[in-house]
Scaffold this active site. Structure first.
Site, mmCIF file in Angstrom:
data_model
loop_
_atom_site.group_PDB
_atom_site.id
_atom_site.type_symbol
_atom_site.label_atom_id
_atom_site.label_comp_id
_atom_site.label_asym_id
_atom_site.label_seq_id
_atom_site.Cartn_x
_atom_site.Cartn_y
_atom_site.Cartn_z
ATOM 1 N N ASP A 223 0.875 -1.177 0.000
ATOM 2 C CA ASP A 223 0.000 0.000 0.000
ATOM 3 C C ASP A 223 0.914 1.229 0.000
ATOM 4 O OD1 ASP A 223 -3.003 0.908 1.384
ATOM 5 O OD2 ASP A 223 -1.281 2.225 1.747
ATOM 6 N N ASN A 231 -3.060 12.996 -3.422
ATOM 7 C CA ASN A 231 -4.411 13.311 -3.918
ATOM 8 C C ASN A 231 -4.838 14.707 -3.481
ATOM 9 O OD1 ASN A 231 -5.579 11.365 -5.488
ATOM 10 N ND2 ASN A 231 -6.466 10.204 -3.819
ATOM 11 N N HIS A 236 -6.983 14.531 -7.702
ATOM 12 C CA HIS A 236 -7.302 13.124 -7.933
ATOM 13 C C HIS A 236 -6.682 12.591 -9.228
ATOM 14 C CE1 HIS A 236 -10.028 9.628 -7.587
ATOM 15 N NE2 HIS A 236 -10.064 9.996 -6.309
ATOM 16 N N ASP A 240 -4.282 9.471 -9.724
ATOM 17 C CA ASP A 240 -4.485 8.358 -10.674
ATOM 18 C C ASP A 240 -3.190 8.065 -11.437
ATOM 19 O OD1 ASP A 240 -7.088 8.072 -9.943
ATOM 20 O OD2 ASP A 240 -7.975 8.875 -11.789
ATOM 21 N N ASP A 266 -5.104 2.496 -3.109
ATOM 22 C CA ASP A 266 -3.656 2.402 -3.365
ATOM 23 C C ASP A 266 -3.124 1.055 -2.868
ATOM 24 O OD1 ASP A 266 -4.075 2.899 -0.708
ATOM 25 O OD2 ASP A 266 -2.499 4.421 -0.493
ATOM 26 N N ARG A 287 12.735 -4.909 -3.900
ATOM 27 C CA ARG A 287 12.737 -4.273 -5.228
ATOM 28 C C ARG A 287 11.467 -3.443 -5.439
ATOM 29 N NH1 ARG A 287 13.254 -8.513 -9.337
ATOM 30 N NH2 ARG A 287 14.360 -9.850 -7.894
HETATM 31 N N1 LIG Z 1 -6.567 9.170 -7.271
HETATM 32 C C1 LIG Z 1 -7.232 8.127 -6.743
HETATM 33 N N2 LIG Z 1 -7.401 8.054 -5.413
HETATM 34 C C2 LIG Z 1 -8.036 7.005 -4.893
HETATM 35 C C3 LIG Z 1 -8.550 5.977 -5.704
HETATM 36 N N3 LIG Z 1 -9.125 5.043 -4.896
HETATM 37 C C4 LIG Z 1 -8.973 5.503 -3.620
HETATM 38 N N4 LIG Z 1 -8.317 6.688 -3.614
HETATM 39 C C5 LIG Z 1 -7.915 7.496 -2.500
HETATM 40 O O1 LIG Z 1 -6.746 6.901 -1.962
HETATM 41 C C6 LIG Z 1 -6.615 7.297 -0.598
HETATM 42 C C7 LIG Z 1 -6.213 6.019 0.121
HETATM 43 O O2 LIG Z 1 -6.177 6.233 1.458
HETATM 44 P P1 LIG Z 1 -5.003 5.735 2.412
HETATM 45 O O3 LIG Z 1 -4.290 4.569 1.861
HETATM 46 O O4 LIG Z 1 -5.654 5.580 3.729
HETATM 47 O O5 LIG Z 1 -4.083 7.013 2.370
HETATM 48 P P2 LIG Z 1 -2.569 7.111 2.682
HETATM 49 O O6 LIG Z 1 -2.290 8.566 2.710
HETATM 50 O O7 LIG Z 1 -1.774 6.326 1.696
HETATM 51 O O8 LIG Z 1 -2.435 6.491 4.107
HETATM 52 P P3 LIG Z 1 -1.373 5.432 4.624
HETATM 53 O O9 LIG Z 1 -1.626 4.225 3.835
HETATM 54 O O10 LIG Z 1 -1.644 5.262 6.078
HETATM 55 O O11 LIG Z 1 -0.027 6.008 4.349
HETATM 56 C C8 LIG Z 1 -7.942 7.913 -0.207
HETATM 57 O O12 LIG Z 1 -7.778 9.292 -0.134
HETATM 58 C C9 LIG Z 1 -8.886 7.578 -1.362
HETATM 59 O O13 LIG Z 1 -9.829 8.589 -1.601
HETATM 60 C C10 LIG Z 1 -8.375 6.092 -7.112
HETATM 61 O O14 LIG Z 1 -8.779 5.242 -7.899
HETATM 62 N N5 LIG Z 1 -7.705 7.171 -7.583
#
Ligand SMILES: Nc1nc2c(ncn2[C@@H]2O[C@H](COP(=O)(O)OP(=O)(O)OP(=O)(O)O)[C@@H](O)[C@H]2O)c(=O)[nH]1
Length: 363
Positions: A223, A231, A236, A240, A266, A287
């Site tokens: 992740d 984002n 957004h 992407d 993610d 890697r």
């Molecule tokens: N651009 C984009 N954003 C997305 C998509 N699906 C989910 N998200 C966003 O991805 C983010 C995922 O949240 P987290 O994984 O909790 O965010 P993070 O900042 O990486 O948090 P940690 O994993 O704790 O580091 C959220 O803000 C969602 O709105 C997508 O298809 N495209």
């Protein structure tokens, strides 16, 4: 089961239809005219009788020795259509009914052997009818009739051929649509990677394989760290782009047999499929983290991004007990443990615990 069961069934079906429908009708027709005292009816009775005997022998052959024989299509067409012509020449006006048998044969050949053979059969029939028109006194005197029967033998097979072609084309198109729909249903539209459903089905297969071959499964769940920040700050659309870049770069760290999928947001998973997966798992994880960390620009904007990964290494028996959901859950737990430990790192667990040692991961 016979290798070409359907073809044999179809052949038997054709034998039955021929034996019980057109040939008895033909026989009854000539019997009727024989009783009425028509001069050529006995010839017809002999021809129809010969047809019946031939059809019976063919039925016996198909029953006792099913399956194709060399030159089957051509022999069937040539023998049947030629016999029809002889029947028409020998029975004059009473032979008009045989032109319907010609037609029946052409359609039957189409059903048994395909459209090309139907065309050949119809060609045989029409050439034969022209020959009949030239060789038989009765038919030479009735060119209109022979012409009508000829038309019948061309037009109906041509019409049926177009129907069969249309049917096959729509079936092929449906199969194509079904394939496309399946692909869409199993693909993550943003990254083009397999989606959650596709990954679960692959994982299911891997579990069965590992159980059967007493091998193991290596599953890696990662992740992005701080993705929300990208984002929020860039928007957004750029988020992407980062996801697409991640899929591309991580894909480059893997072998063709490995499966990389996006579960959503993610979150990505990797199923290591290569023979030496146990030994590779930590190297691959390192890697992947490095590949993600190397992304420093998204659409021209500077970014700093890392990933945290959870890994499970599971023996076939344990994989079957945990199930796909259970394994993903374990890997997910490890990924959260890696985040808790400060992100940009990997946490690994194995079932049974000794698998780590067997795989040489603690050395
Ligand atoms: N651009 C984009 N954003 C997305 C998509 N699906 C989910 N998200 C966003 O991805 C983010 C995922 O949240 P987290 O994984 O909790 O965010 P993070 O900042 O990486 O948090 P940690 O994993 O704790 O580091 C959220 O803000 C969602 O709105 C997508 O298809 N495209």
């Amino acid at each position: 089961m016979h290798p070409d069961r359907n073809a044999v069934d179809l052949e038997l079906q054709q034998c039955h239809i021929r034996l019980f429908v057109p040939l008895p009708i033909l026989f009854a027709w000539y019997l009727f005219w024989t009783v009425k005292g028509h001069p050529q009816a006995s010839n017809g009775l002999a021809v129809a009788g010969a047809f019946l005997v031939f059809a019976f022998v063919h039925w016996l052959r198909v029953r006792t020795n099913p399956g194709p024989y060399p030159g089957r299509q051509f022999t069937a067409i040539a023998v049947d259509q030629t016999a029809c012509m002889i029947g028409m020449i020998l029975t004059g006006e009473l032979g008009a009914i045989i032109a319907f048998v010609n037609l029946w044969i052409s359609l039957g050949n189409g059903i048994r052997f395909g459209v090309k053979w139907m065309a050949l059969s119809a060609l045989f029939a029409t050439t034969g009818l022209i020959a009949v028109g030239l060789l038989s006194d009765y038919w030479t005197q009735h060119p209109i009739w022979i012409f009508s029967l000829l038309l019948l033998n061309v037009a109906i097979p041509a019409y049926v051929a177009s129907l069969i072609r249309g049917y096959h084309e729509s079936r092929a198109q449906l199969a194509r649509y079904a394939g496309e729909m399946e692909e869409i249903a199993l693909t993550d539209t943003l990254t083009g990677l397999p989606n959650r459903a596709a990954f679960f089905s692959q994982l299911q297969k891997a579990v069965s394989h590992a159980q059967r071959t007493q091998s193991s499964i290596a599953l890696l769940y990662f992740d992005l760290d701080g993705f929300k920040q990208v984002n929020d700050s860039l928007g957004h659309a750029h988020g992407d782009s980062l996801l697409k870049q991640t899929a591309l770069r991580v894909g480059q760290c893997l072998r063709g047999e490995d499966v990389l999928a996006r579960l959503g947001g993610d979150e990505f998973v990797v199923l290591l499929n290569a023979q030496d997966k146990e030994k590779r798992v930590e190297k691959v994880a390192a890697r992947i983290l490095q590949a993600v960390a190397s992304i420093d620009q998204v659409d021209g904007h500077r970014v700093e991004v890392t990933a945290s990964a959870g890994i499970v290494l599971v023996s076939g028996a344990h994989a079957a007990a945990l199930g796909s959901e259970g394994m993903i859950h374990e890997a997910d737990k490890n990924m959260y443990a890696a985040k808790k430990k400060g992100k940009n790192q990997t946490v690994l667990s194995s079932f049974p615990a000794e698998l780590r040692l067997v795989a040489g991961l603690d050395r």
